[in-house]
Scaffold this motif. Structure first.
Motif, PDB file in Angstrom:
ATOM      1  N   GLU A 116      49.541  31.622  26.628  1.00  0.00           N
ATOM      2  CA  GLU A 116      49.401  32.357  25.370  1.00  0.00           C
ATOM      3  C   GLU A 116      50.727  32.468  24.619  1.00  0.00           C
ATOM      4  O   GLU A 116      50.750  32.680  23.405  1.00  0.00           O
ATOM      5  CB  GLU A 116      48.864  33.771  25.642  1.00  0.00           C
ATOM      6  CG  GLU A 116      47.425  33.819  26.121  1.00  0.00           C
ATOM      7  CD  GLU A 116      47.284  33.572  27.614  1.00  0.00           C
ATOM      8  OE1 GLU A 116      46.144  33.634  28.115  1.00  0.00           O
ATOM      9  OE2 GLU A 116      48.311  33.309  28.297  1.00  0.00           O
ATOM     10  N   GLN A 117      51.842  32.334  25.306  1.00  0.00           N
ATOM     11  CA  GLN A 117      53.159  32.479  24.707  1.00  0.00           C
ATOM     12  C   GLN A 117      53.819  31.144  24.368  1.00  0.00           C
ATOM     13  O   GLN A 117      55.008  31.097  24.088  1.00  0.00           O
ATOM     14  CB  GLN A 117      54.088  33.242  25.667  1.00  0.00           C
ATOM     15  CG  GLN A 117      53.651  34.671  25.951  1.00  0.00           C
ATOM     16  CD  GLN A 117      54.464  35.290  27.071  1.00  0.00           C
ATOM     17  OE1 GLN A 117      54.752  34.653  28.087  1.00  0.00           O
ATOM     18  NE2 GLN A 117      54.852  36.541  26.892  1.00  0.00           N
ATOM     19  N   THR A 118      53.039  30.069  24.364  1.00  0.00           N
ATOM     20  CA  THR A 118      53.621  28.746  24.138  1.00  0.00           C
ATOM     21  C   THR A 118      54.308  28.649  22.779  1.00  0.00           C
ATOM     22  O   THR A 118      55.342  27.985  22.644  1.00  0.00           O
ATOM     23  CB  THR A 118      52.545  27.654  24.264  1.00  0.00           C
ATOM     24  OG1 THR A 118      51.932  27.747  25.550  1.00  0.00           O
ATOM     25  CG2 THR A 118      53.148  26.265  24.098  1.00  0.00           C
ATOM     26  N   GLY A 119      53.754  29.287  21.768  1.00  0.00           N
ATOM     27  CA  GLY A 119      54.391  29.278  20.449  1.00  0.00           C
ATOM     28  C   GLY A 119      55.803  29.825  20.503  1.00  0.00           C
ATOM     29  O   GLY A 119      56.730  29.258  19.911  1.00  0.00           O
ATOM     30  N   GLN A 120      55.993  30.914  21.233  1.00  0.00           N
ATOM     31  CA  GLN A 120      57.331  31.493  21.373  1.00  0.00           C
ATOM     32  C   GLN A 120      58.236  30.557  22.163  1.00  0.00           C
ATOM     33  O   GLN A 120      59.423  30.401  21.846  1.00  0.00           O
ATOM     34  CB  GLN A 120      57.251  32.850  22.061  1.00  0.00           C
ATOM     35  CG  GLN A 120      58.596  33.555  22.190  1.00  0.00           C
ATOM     36  CD  GLN A 120      59.198  33.904  20.838  1.00  0.00           C
ATOM     37  OE1 GLN A 120      58.517  34.456  19.978  1.00  0.00           O
ATOM     38  NE2 GLN A 120      60.474  33.580  20.635  1.00  0.00           N
ATOM     39  N   ALA A 121      57.695  29.934  23.207  1.00  0.00           N
ATOM     40  CA  ALA A 121      58.486  28.985  23.992  1.00  0.00           C
ATOM     41  C   ALA A 121      58.970  27.829  23.118  1.00  0.00           C
ATOM     42  O   ALA A 121      60.137  27.413  23.189  1.00  0.00           O
ATOM     43  CB  ALA A 121      57.652  28.455  25.155  1.00  0.00           C
ATOM     44  N   ALA A 122      58.090  27.305  22.280  1.00  0.00           N
ATOM     45  CA  ALA A 122      58.469  26.210  21.383  1.00  0.00           C
ATOM     46  C   ALA A 122      59.477  26.681  20.339  1.00  0.00           C
ATOM     47  O   ALA A 122      60.397  25.933  19.958  1.00  0.00           O
ATOM     48  CB  ALA A 122      57.225  25.638  20.701  1.00  0.00           C
ATOM     49  N   TYR A 123      59.317  27.906  19.873  1.00  0.00           N
ATOM     50  CA  TYR A 123      60.280  28.478  18.924  1.00  0.00           C
ATOM     51  C   TYR A 123      61.658  28.552  19.558  1.00  0.00           C
ATOM     52  O   TYR A 123      62.672  28.219  18.921  1.00  0.00           O
ATOM     53  CB  TYR A 123      59.807  29.865  18.502  1.00  0.00           C
ATOM     54  CG  TYR A 123      60.759  30.588  17.568  1.00  0.00           C
ATOM     55  CD1 TYR A 123      60.705  30.377  16.194  1.00  0.00           C
ATOM     56  CD2 TYR A 123      61.705  31.483  18.066  1.00  0.00           C
ATOM     57  CE1 TYR A 123      61.580  31.044  15.332  1.00  0.00           C
ATOM     58  CE2 TYR A 123      62.574  32.153  17.222  1.00  0.00           C
ATOM     59  CZ  TYR A 123      62.510  31.931  15.855  1.00  0.00           C
ATOM     60  OH  TYR A 123      63.369  32.584  15.014  1.00  0.00           O
ATOM     61  N   ASP A 124      61.737  28.990  20.804  1.00  0.00           N
ATOM     62  CA  ASP A 124      63.022  29.090  21.488  1.00  0.00           C
ATOM     63  C   ASP A 124      63.705  27.730  21.597  1.00  0.00           C
ATOM     64  O   ASP A 124      64.916  27.616  21.410  1.00  0.00           O
ATOM     65  CB  ASP A 124      62.828  29.681  22.883  1.00  0.00           C
ATOM     66  CG  ASP A 124      62.495  31.160  22.851  1.00  0.00           C
ATOM     67  OD1 ASP A 124      62.471  31.750  21.751  1.00  0.00           O
ATOM     68  OD2 ASP A 124      62.248  31.736  23.926  1.00  0.00           O
ATOM     69  N   VAL A 125      62.916  26.698  21.901  1.00  0.00           N
ATOM     70  CA  VAL A 125      63.493  25.356  21.994  1.00  0.00           C
ATOM     71  C   VAL A 125      63.927  24.867  20.614  1.00  0.00           C
ATOM     72  O   VAL A 125      64.994  24.272  20.450  1.00  0.00           O
ATOM     73  CB  VAL A 125      62.479  24.384  22.643  1.00  0.00           C
ATOM     74  CG1 VAL A 125      62.999  22.949  22.605  1.00  0.00           C
ATOM     75  CG2 VAL A 125      62.202  24.808  24.088  1.00  0.00           C
ATOM     76  N   HIS A 126      63.087  25.118  19.612  1.00  0.00           N
ATOM     77  CA  HIS A 126      63.418  24.712  18.243  1.00  0.00           C
ATOM     78  C   HIS A 126      64.729  25.334  17.785  1.00  0.00           C
ATOM     79  O   HIS A 126      65.564  24.679  17.154  1.00  0.00           O
ATOM     80  CB  HIS A 126      62.273  25.136  17.322  1.00  0.00           C
ATOM     81  CG  HIS A 126      62.440  24.750  15.887  1.00  0.00           C
ATOM     82  ND1 HIS A 126      63.075  23.590  15.487  1.00  0.00           N
ATOM     83  CD2 HIS A 126      62.039  25.368  14.743  1.00  0.00           C
ATOM     84  CE1 HIS A 126      63.062  23.508  14.159  1.00  0.00           C
ATOM     85  NE2 HIS A 126      62.446  24.590  13.693  1.00  0.00           N
TER      86      HIS A 126
END
Length: 445
Positions: free
Chosen positions: A395-405
């Motif tokens: 459910e938190q994948t969006g935040q994980a991708a944001y952190d990498v971005h």
């Protein structure tokens, strides 16, 4: 799905037990939507937020094709291609799916109004399609992300040269950021038995990429005694290059952007560190003009650290921001090996420093099956270690991708898919105990 998970967690299920499991009609996966391709129009790359474009959807389980496997995904990981998919740069991935769908009737399954993304996984085989003889239900696996057709002779010396070569979960559908995934059987590798699901899922793409780029004869062909300049040496890709240089008898010169990242490199055993921010390197005077004085300053700093030697190999992946400097600092006859271009694709360099000094630029993209297998074997034997820093829920994948971005992460960022918590899946406690410090090096940084 609960029955599938309970079977995996039991630790006692047989291949026959897995084969008898009922496959659900749908599963949860992280998707981007075709009708949202233009949602970031007019925004800069930096302004585009993966949290707005990534969705957790229930999607139908696709039909299993010949030579394929259906895998229950316990954990996955975020890569830069996750970010690119989410912000629709440099192009929308739906173009890839449309072109793939036109190649044959089975591939048509991939051309959908949604794209289940993700190019890493660790999990358990549930079903195999016709023609699969090596893998069976119940096998614990990781997947590398090379998808090939191999109907052309061009791919049979190096499968990366197959005209139909694609990156699974980026240029194909049904990727690993999901509860289930479809992969070709020749993408499967045995899961390292001393690692948890989330640890095992994290090396796949970057570890194999670094292996081909740095070690393989298809890349730089690193040998003992080489000196290697590694950009972003504590990051998702560079951290594996740093380990491989040290493990292979080479000397890494690690370029990082903070003292914390320098400390990570030192903890891996690297001694030669350049903190590019602290030392104030600015390779561009403005958007259109590079500064050769900064190239020379970097070259002088490298020689100061190495005792007078220029580097044999430059491990390149930032691209536009650093490429001019990379070409300059490589030794006469040296190699600049490049994959990706996270700071921009339009590279500029002074060709005099290339041709007059007999240097080589080598393009490298992911890895073939043999290279991925060899890279995974290093993980299995405890020679190279995962660089997982944090694991998010699906459910938190969006935040994980944001952190990498936004480069807010260290090493690799994992995602728990079916796994209900971290720390599950270890089968070889003895080997794990020998390497626990190295396995946890990046945790919670």
């Amino acid at each position: 799905m609960k029955t599938i998970l309970d079977t995996i967690l039991s630790g006692t299920a047989t291949s026959a037990d897995y084969a008898a499991l009922q496959i659900p009609e749908s599963y949860r996966g992280i998707t981007v939507h075709k009708d949202e391709q233009e949602m970031f129009a007019g925004k800069s790359t930096w302004e585009k937020d993966p949290r707005e474009s990534l969705h957790l959807d229930d999607v139908p389980v696709p039909e299993l094709g010949p030579g394929e496997a259906l895998v229950a995904v316990m954990a996955s990981a975020v890569n830069f291609n996750t970010v690119w998919s989410a912000i629709f740069e440099p192009v929308s991935t739906f173009g890839y799916l449309e072109r793939y769908g036109r190649t044959n009737p089975i591939a048509k399954r991939h051309d959908l109004p949604y794209h289940v993304i993700g190019s890493d996984l660790a999990g358990v085989v549930l079903r195999t399609g016709p023609g699969v003889h090596t893998w069976n239900p119940g096998d614990e696996v990781v997947a590398h992300c090379l998808s090939v057709e191999l109907e052309s002779p061009l791919g049979h010396n190096d499968t990366m040269l197959d005209p139909e070569q694609r990156i699974w979960g980026y240029e194909t559908n049904f990727g690993g950021l999901a509860e289930l995934a479809i992969v070709k059987a020749n993408q499967l590798l045995h899961k390292p038995t001393h690692l948890t699901w989330e640890e095992a899922a994290s090396p796949g793409l970057v570890n194999s990429t670094a292996y081909r780029q740095l070690v393989s004869q298809n890349g730089a062909g690193m040998k003992q005694g080489d000196t290697v300049l590694i950009w972003g040496a504590s990051g998702g890709l560079g951290s594996y290059a740093t380990q491989m240089a040290l493990n292979g008898g080479a000397t890494p010169v690690c370029v990082v952007s903070s003292e914390d990242k320098a400390d990570i490199c030192r903890s891996m055993g690297a001694e030669l560190i350049i903190d590019r921010k602290a030392e104030g390197y600015t390779f561009w005077k403005d958007e259109h003009t590079q500064d050769p004085k900064e190239w020379r300053r970097l070259g002088a700093r490298i020689r100061e650290l190495t005792g007078g030697d220029d580097v044999d190999i430059v491990f390149e992946h930032p691209g536009r921001e650093t490429f001019g400097a990379s070409v300059y600092v490589a030794r006469k006859g040296g190699t600049i090996v490049t994959c990706a271009s996270t700071s921009g694709y339009m590279h500029e360099y002074d060709n005099r420093f290339l041709w007059m000094n007999l240097k080589r630029i080598v393009g490298s993209h992911f890895a073939n099956y043999r290279e991925a297998w060899e890279a995974n074997r290093l993980i299995q034997r405890g020679k190279i270690h995962p660089t997982l820093s944090k694991a998010y829920s699906l459910e938190q994948t969006g935040q994980a991708a944001y952190d990498v971005h936004r480069n807010l992460h260290q090493g690799k960022v994992g995602v728990l898919c079916l796994a209900p918590e971290e720390g599950l899946g270890v089968r070889d406690e003895e080997l794990r105990a020998k390497h626990l410090t190295e396995i946890n090096r990046f945790r919670n940084l």
